[in-house]
Design an enzyme around this catalytic site. Structure first.
Site, PDB file in Angstrom:
ATOM      1  N   GLY A 252       0.819  -1.198   0.000  1.00  0.00           N
ATOM      2  CA  GLY A 252       0.000   0.000   0.000  1.00  0.00           C
ATOM      3  C   GLY A 252       0.856   1.251   0.000  1.00  0.00           C
ATOM      4  O   GLY A 252       1.999   1.249  -0.450  1.00  0.00           O
ATOM      5  N   CYS A 253       0.284   2.347   0.494  1.00  0.00           N
ATOM      6  CA  CYS A 253       0.987   3.629   0.531  1.00  0.00           C
ATOM      7  C   CYS A 253       2.265   3.521   1.346  1.00  0.00           C
ATOM      8  O   CYS A 253       2.244   3.091   2.498  1.00  0.00           O
ATOM      9  CB  CYS A 253       0.077   4.699   1.129  1.00  0.00           C
ATOM     10  SG  CYS A 253       0.881   6.294   1.386  1.00  0.00           S
ATOM     11  N   TYR A 254       3.383   3.919   0.760  1.00  0.00           N
ATOM     12  CA  TYR A 254       4.659   3.713   1.454  1.00  0.00           C
ATOM     13  C   TYR A 254       4.820   4.582   2.701  1.00  0.00           C
ATOM     14  O   TYR A 254       5.663   4.302   3.552  1.00  0.00           O
ATOM     15  CB  TYR A 254       5.854   3.863   0.520  1.00  0.00           C
ATOM     16  CG  TYR A 254       5.958   5.115  -0.332  1.00  0.00           C
ATOM     17  CD1 TYR A 254       5.536   6.373   0.075  1.00  0.00           C
ATOM     18  CD2 TYR A 254       6.535   5.007  -1.606  1.00  0.00           C
ATOM     19  CE1 TYR A 254       5.667   7.491  -0.728  1.00  0.00           C
ATOM     20  CE2 TYR A 254       6.681   6.130  -2.422  1.00  0.00           C
ATOM     21  CZ  TYR A 254       6.239   7.367  -1.971  1.00  0.00           C
ATOM     22  OH  TYR A 254       6.392   8.473  -2.772  1.00  0.00           O
TER      23      TYR A 254
END
Length: 208
Positions: A66-68
């Protein structure tokens, strides 16, 4: 007890009621050396600590989940992880870890990864699915990591459906400096190190 600069584990503080006793690793101490000026102490570590840091063998690991921003903040809290870098690999947002395997083995990082997201096929859609920037993947660096990650994935797949793949790590490119450690900059401090069991019980927030 953690080093304020590197977040390296130095020892333990033991509360005995009337006093606090400290049990500090000998490698973190310098015995029989006179006090150095503060400026010199900051620029050059004590000989015993410098030796320990040189002897420490660091490894790298990479995970897409997902979003880092969320993933980087999660792994920054793991004891033994000394550095993280948000970036891109194969079109996915990825976080690269630098870790001390004598403190946290690679297998435990993989287990935390699988505990921190939904690996089922239900999640694989749109940006979260094949080709999406927010897809979940283990990017194994070398045959040993590939074997360890495959073994852990197989054990989980024996209990539940697993879509998250283990892949050979593609080329990694760091994101811009403005993308690094978003939550650390937002809070104004580095996250505390926490036991792996506590981190696994608090799954990372994935982008919708």
């Amino acid at each position: 007890v953690l080093c304020a600069a590197s977040r390296t584990h130095l020892g333990h503080a033991i509360d005995e009621g009337a006093k606090v006793r400290y049990c500090i690793n000998a490698a973190a101490l310098t015995v029989g050396v006179g006090a150095a000026p503060v400026a010199a102490a900051r620029s050059q570590p004590p000989p015993s600590l410098a030796t320990a840091l040189e002897a420490r063998s660091l490894a790298k690991a990479r995970f897409a989940m997902g979003c880092y921003w969320h993933v980087q903040d999660l792994f920054d809290q793991v004891p033994g992880v000394v550095a993280t870098t948000a970036g891109f690999a194969g079109g996915a947002e990825v976080v690269e870890l630098e870790f001390d395997a004598s403190v946290v083995p690679y297998e435990e990082l993989v287990e935390l990864f699988f505990a921190s997201h939904d690996p089922s096929p239900f999640r694989a859609a749109g940006e979260k699915g094949p080709g999406g920037a927010y897809r979940c993947e283990v990017h194994a660096i070398g045959a040993n990591q590939r074997s360890a990650a495959d073994r852990i994935r197989a054990a989980i797949a024996a209990r539940t459906a697993v879509h998250t793949p283990v892949l050979e790590a593609p080329a990694f490119a760091p994101a811009e400096a403005s993308e690094q450690h978003y939550y650390r900059r937002r809070r104004g401090d580095a996250p505390e190190k926490r036991p792996l069991a506590a981190l696994a019980a608090r799954p990372v927030k994935l982008e919708d």
